[in-house]
Design an enzyme around this catalytic site. Structure first.
Site, PDB file in Angstrom:
ATOM      1  N   ILE A  68       0.909  -1.158  -0.063  1.00  0.00           N
ATOM      2  CA  ILE A  68       0.030  -0.058   0.059  1.00  0.00           C
ATOM      3  C   ILE A  68       1.055   1.289   0.023  1.00  0.00           C
ATOM      4  O   ILE A  68       1.909   1.175   0.609  1.00  0.00           O
ATOM      5  CB  ILE A  68      -0.973   0.255   1.196  1.00  0.00           C
ATOM      6  CG1 ILE A  68      -2.021   0.895   1.001  1.00  0.00           C
ATOM      7  CG2 ILE A  68      -0.234   0.218   2.499  1.00  0.00           C
ATOM      8  CD1 ILE A  68      -3.363   0.790   2.089  1.00  0.00           C
ATOM      9  N   CYS A  69       0.332   2.437  -0.578  1.00  0.00           N
ATOM     10  CA  CYS A  69       0.997   3.710  -0.401  1.00  0.00           C
ATOM     11  C   CYS A  69       0.015   4.841  -0.266  1.00  0.00           C
ATOM     12  O   CYS A  69      -0.999   4.317   0.304  1.00  0.00           O
ATOM     13  CB  CYS A  69       1.742   3.937  -1.795  1.00  0.00           C
ATOM     14  SG  CYS A  69       0.919   3.974  -3.195  1.00  0.00           S
ATOM     15  N   LYS A  70       0.164   5.767  -0.554  1.00  0.00           N
ATOM     16  CA  LYS A  70      -1.084   6.886  -0.552  1.00  0.00           C
ATOM     17  C   LYS A  70      -2.167   6.572  -1.468  1.00  0.00           C
ATOM     18  O   LYS A  70      -3.428   6.647  -1.114  1.00  0.00           O
ATOM     19  CB  LYS A  70      -0.376   8.230  -0.648  1.00  0.00           C
ATOM     20  CG  LYS A  70      -1.597   9.205  -0.442  1.00  0.00           C
ATOM     21  CD  LYS A  70      -0.835  10.704  -0.543  1.00  0.00           C
ATOM     22  CE  LYS A  70      -1.965  11.640  -0.436  1.00  0.00           C
ATOM     23  NZ  LYS A  70      -1.630  12.875  -0.528  1.00  0.00           N
ATOM     24  N   THR A  97      -3.824   4.118   0.876  1.00  0.00           N
ATOM     25  CA  THR A  97      -4.312   4.440   2.331  1.00  0.00           C
ATOM     26  C   THR A  97      -5.403   5.285   2.231  1.00  0.00           C
ATOM     27  O   THR A  97      -6.389   5.223   2.939  1.00  0.00           O
ATOM     28  CB  THR A  97      -3.111   5.228   3.197  1.00  0.00           C
ATOM     29  OG1 THR A  97      -1.946   4.196   3.226  1.00  0.00           O
ATOM     30  CG2 THR A  97      -3.556   5.437   4.579  1.00  0.00           C
TER      31      THR A  97
END
Length: 186
Positions: A68-70, A97
């Site tokens: 996951i990232c932004k 996220t």
């Protein structure tokens, strides 16, 4: 290169069913400190070593690893790194996220920070403006600064790799004072 994905709603359902779900967040420590999924572990993209990470899983390397990232872009890049290293059971959480928080996945909120994307826009805009001003007032060759930044932005758009973003991610203001739990607690 094709990357496996999961929607935030599917990820939420997976979490609710129980069992072990390993989630790696590839954002900078400061971004991670601001908000992250409660079970996520922070391993910044520029420090990601797929071989070492899979070895540290103690035999669980056949289990899915969620990334996951932004918003999904860096997560996809991380998944591609794993696939190139021979690990195909990695899954990118679509929308990152931000989408997980909107979908009701439990998150931890901490100290607010300026996002890396916003820092890139501020830095690129400032360099272009400085190049134009210096080109106008000092010497026309300073217009080259603006041209260089423009070329860098085009390259970033084509390759989905931002050199300025990678550089800014290593700046002191994007690091936590100490690694580990102290970062998440700040």
């Amino acid at each position: 290169m094709s990357v496996n994905t999961i929607s935030p709603a599917q990820f939420k359902e997976l979490r609710q069913r129980g069992g072990t779900v390993e989630l790696i967040d590839v954002r900078t420590p400061v971004e991670f400190r601001e908000i992250h999924v409660d079970i996520a572990r922070n391993v910044p993209l520029d420090q990601l070593d797929p071989q070492a990470l899979m070895t540290a899983r103690n035999g669980a390397d056949q289990e899915p690893l969620y990334i996951i990232c932004k918003s999904g872009g860096r997560g996809r890049q991380a998944c591609e790194k794993f696939v190139k290293a021979g690990y195909v059971n990695v899954i990118n959480v679509e929308g990152g996220t931000s989408a997980c928080a909107e979908a009701g996945v439990p998150v931890v909120r901490g100290k607010k920070a300026i996002s890396l994307e916003r820092q890139v826009r501020i830095a690129a805009g400032s360099l272009v403006l400085i190049g134009v001003i210096l080109g106008w007032t000092v010497h026309p060759y300073f217009i080259g600064v603006s041209g260089f930044v423009g070329a860098g932005l085009v390259f970033a758009g084509i390759t989905d790799t931002c050199g300025m973003g990678m550089l800014l991610a290593r700046m002191p203001w994007n690091q936590c004072k100490s690694e580990g739990t102290a970062c998440a607690a700040q």
